[in-house]
Design an enzyme around this catalytic site. Structure first.
Site, PDB file in Angstrom:
ATOM      1  N   HIS A 104       0.723  -1.196   0.083  1.00 40.70           N
ATOM      2  CA  HIS A 104      -0.032  -0.008   0.016  1.00 40.70           C
ATOM      3  C   HIS A 104       0.820   1.221  -0.022  1.00 40.70           C
ATOM      4  CE1 HIS A 104       0.363  -0.369   4.643  1.00 40.70           C
ATOM      5  NE2 HIS A 104       0.323   0.843   4.294  1.00 40.70           N
ATOM      6  N   ASP A 106       0.287  -7.547   1.513  1.00 40.52           N
ATOM      7  CA  ASP A 106       0.659  -6.458   1.446  1.00 40.52           C
ATOM      8  C   ASP A 106       2.132  -5.957   1.832  1.00 40.52           C
ATOM      9  OD1 ASP A 106       0.024  -3.436   1.770  1.00 40.52           O
ATOM     10  OD2 ASP A 106      -0.007  -3.428   3.899  1.00 40.52           O
ATOM     11  N   SER A 127       4.622   2.966   7.681  1.00 38.77           N
ATOM     12  CA  SER A 127       4.546   1.785   6.753  1.00 38.77           C
ATOM     13  C   SER A 127       5.623   1.292   5.970  1.00 38.77           C
ATOM     14  CB  SER A 127       3.194   2.261   5.645  1.00 38.77           C
ATOM     15  OG  SER A 127       1.847   2.071   6.401  1.00 38.77           O
TER      16      SER A 127
END
Length: 510
Positions: free
Chosen positions: A187, A219, A301
């Site tokens: 992402h 992911d 992230s």
């Protein structure tokens, strides 16, 4: 056996991946949910005036250079420049703050000589520092030397700037080899224009990087620096199977654009099933995550989670929040590095990744044997020709364990299966007709047909496949009919409420 009510369902408070802020949500975000670490916004165009809300530099006044008069214009100019670099609004998510953080971290200084040399060989050396060798000697979980660990690993962590159709956003990544390959979250780079992103090394050098491969199911993604330099410092990858609850950990990344941010904490739990929903591409991932209390926020992230010796044990990917605006509340989740190594190696070699699957549709329930009741994953459907069918699993079987690990429900079994590779042989503990038995299953490779997966689906892991839309499916789940015509017009809150009200009927289909 019974199915818990909607408010007791594990997914009543799901985790959410950190999605890029500009992208509109593709699925409802329930209260108290876990979120993918949202990407931090791109840098602001300019600094605010000195009187704006700001974080003050605490170092006190800087004395003038030797021989300089307090009213020296050159000194005034330097003071003005220093003020512009130091006073940053705390309410702004501007990634320009990373410049201040980097300057403070690496001790950049000003030359007192008003006439510097025309050329300097030090340009390429700015921001670099000597690093130790991992594992860091003398640093243990019981007595971590975080200063030494930070020095040892800082050169392996990068900041990632992704430009998409929705704008720009920031994430993190970690170098895994001297060829310039970097692991991050899917992402973080999903939707990157021309499959290219900008990467800033810890020392401040900026490179372009190509997207090598992405895997929405886990992911994870791999990018590679274009024309990588010869002095890269890749991280040392550890073994997440050895991670224990209570051990010390350190997260490093780019939260809110504050590059090279280090936070520490402990492992709060392992094998924590976490379901996240991608906002930009609608992909759903289910992971048996490492839960930590180290502070991670939007922009972390894709950044690494280190153990006390400096080994990477996970990739930070999601947080649990009380609301979409609350940030870290001490519940962060990292993708275990053992899974990262498996997926990253496939992405580097093939650009795509294969996943194991079991081939069943699942629901949450309980089973009782000899007066002992346990939660488990209820088999609602067995796909023809799947590993589950070949192993003899049947409808209404309750899977309560896998290779000796307790299975707490559909999501838990999904997450466990996704941690295995195709061809792995596992032992399922199954309850049928009030008796427990062990069933040997050889997991196979699932053919992916899309990216959308239901919250409790094992998708590539457990055989749920990508085809179902019902929340309790693990394979090619049954038809989930009954959705209202105006579903796409609902707000996230309205959609979540509707799903909560209809959760039981959806889960019992098939």
């Amino acid at each position: 056996m019974s199915t818990p009510a909607g408010e007791n369902h594990p997914q009543a408070q799901p985790t959410q991946p950190l999605p890029a802020p500009p992208a509109p949500p593709q699925a409802p975000t329930p209260p108290n949910a876990t979120q993918r670490l949202p990407l931090a916004p791109a840098p602001a165009a300019s600094f605010p005036p000195p009187h704006a809300a700001h974080t003050a530099w605490q170092g006190g006044p800087t004395p003038p250079p030797p021989g300089a008069h307090p009213t020296d214009p050159l000194l005034d100019e330097r003071r003005a420049e220093r003020k512009r670099r130091i006073w940053i609004p705390v309410t702004s998510a501007a990634a320009a703050a990373a410049l201040v953080a980097a300057a403070a971290t690496f001790g950049l200084t000003y030359d007192d000589d008003p006439a510097p040399a025309a050329s300097s060989s030090s340009f390429g050396e700015l921001g670099r520092s000597t690093t130790d060798v991992v594992p860091v000697a003398g640093s243990t979980s019981d007595d971590p030397d975080w200063q030494a660990v930070a020095a040892a690993v800082q050169q392996s962590v990068v900041a990632i700037d992704t430009t998409t159709a929705s704008g720009e956003a920031l994430g993190s990544g970690v170098l895994i080899d001297d060829q310039g390959h970097i692991v991050t979250n899917n992402h973080v780079v999903a939707g990157a224009q021309d499959d290219t992103v900008a990467v800033t090394l810890t020392d401040g050098r900026i490179f372009s990087a190509d997207v090598v491969g992405t895997d929405p199911t886990t992911d994870l993604a791999v990018i590679r620096l274009v024309d990588p330099p010869s002095d890269l410092s890749p991280a040392a990858l550890g073994v997440s199977a050895d991670v224990e609850v209570g051990e010390s950990v350190m997260a490093v990344g780019n939260p809110l654009g504050l590059q090279n941010t280090v936070t520490t904490g402990i492992v709060s739990a392992v094998d924590r099933p976490v379901t996240t929903q991608g906002e930009s591409d609608g992909s759903t991932s289910v992971t048996n995550a490492i839960q930590v209390d180290a502070s991670v926020n939007p922009g972390n992230s894709g950044g690494p989670l280190f153990d006390a010796a400096g080994h990477v044990i996970g990739i930070n990917s999601s947080i649990a929040t009380l609301s979409s605006q609350s940030g870290s509340i001490g519940l962060g989740f990292a993708i275990p590095v053992d899974l990262v190594k498996n997926i990253a190696s496939q992405l580097i070699e093939n650009g795509t990744a294969e996943h194991a699957f079991l081939g069943v549709g699942l629901d949450d329930g309980t089973a009782t044997v000899d007066g002992v009741t346990r939660a488990g994953a209820v088999v609602k459907q067995v796909n023809e020709g799947s590993p589950a069918a070949e192993a003899g699993l049947a409808t209404d079987d309750v899977v309560v364990g896998i290779d000796g690990h307790a299975v707490g429900g559909a999501e838990s079994l999904t997450a466990y299966v996704r941690s295995y590779a195709s061809g792995d042989r596992v032992t399922l503990t199954v309850v049928r007709d009030g008796a427990s038995r062990d069933v040997e299953v050889t997991l196979a490779t699932r053919e992916d047909t899309g990216t959308g997966q239901a919250p409790d689906q094992d998708g590539q892991g457990d055989g749920q496949g990508d085809q179902g839309t019902g929340p309790d499916q693990e394979g090619q789940a049954p038809d989930s009919g009954g959705l209202p015509d105006g579903l796409s017009q609902m707000t996230p809150e309205e959609l979540w409420q509707w799903l909560q009200e209809h959760q039981g009927s959806l889960g019992d289909q098939g």
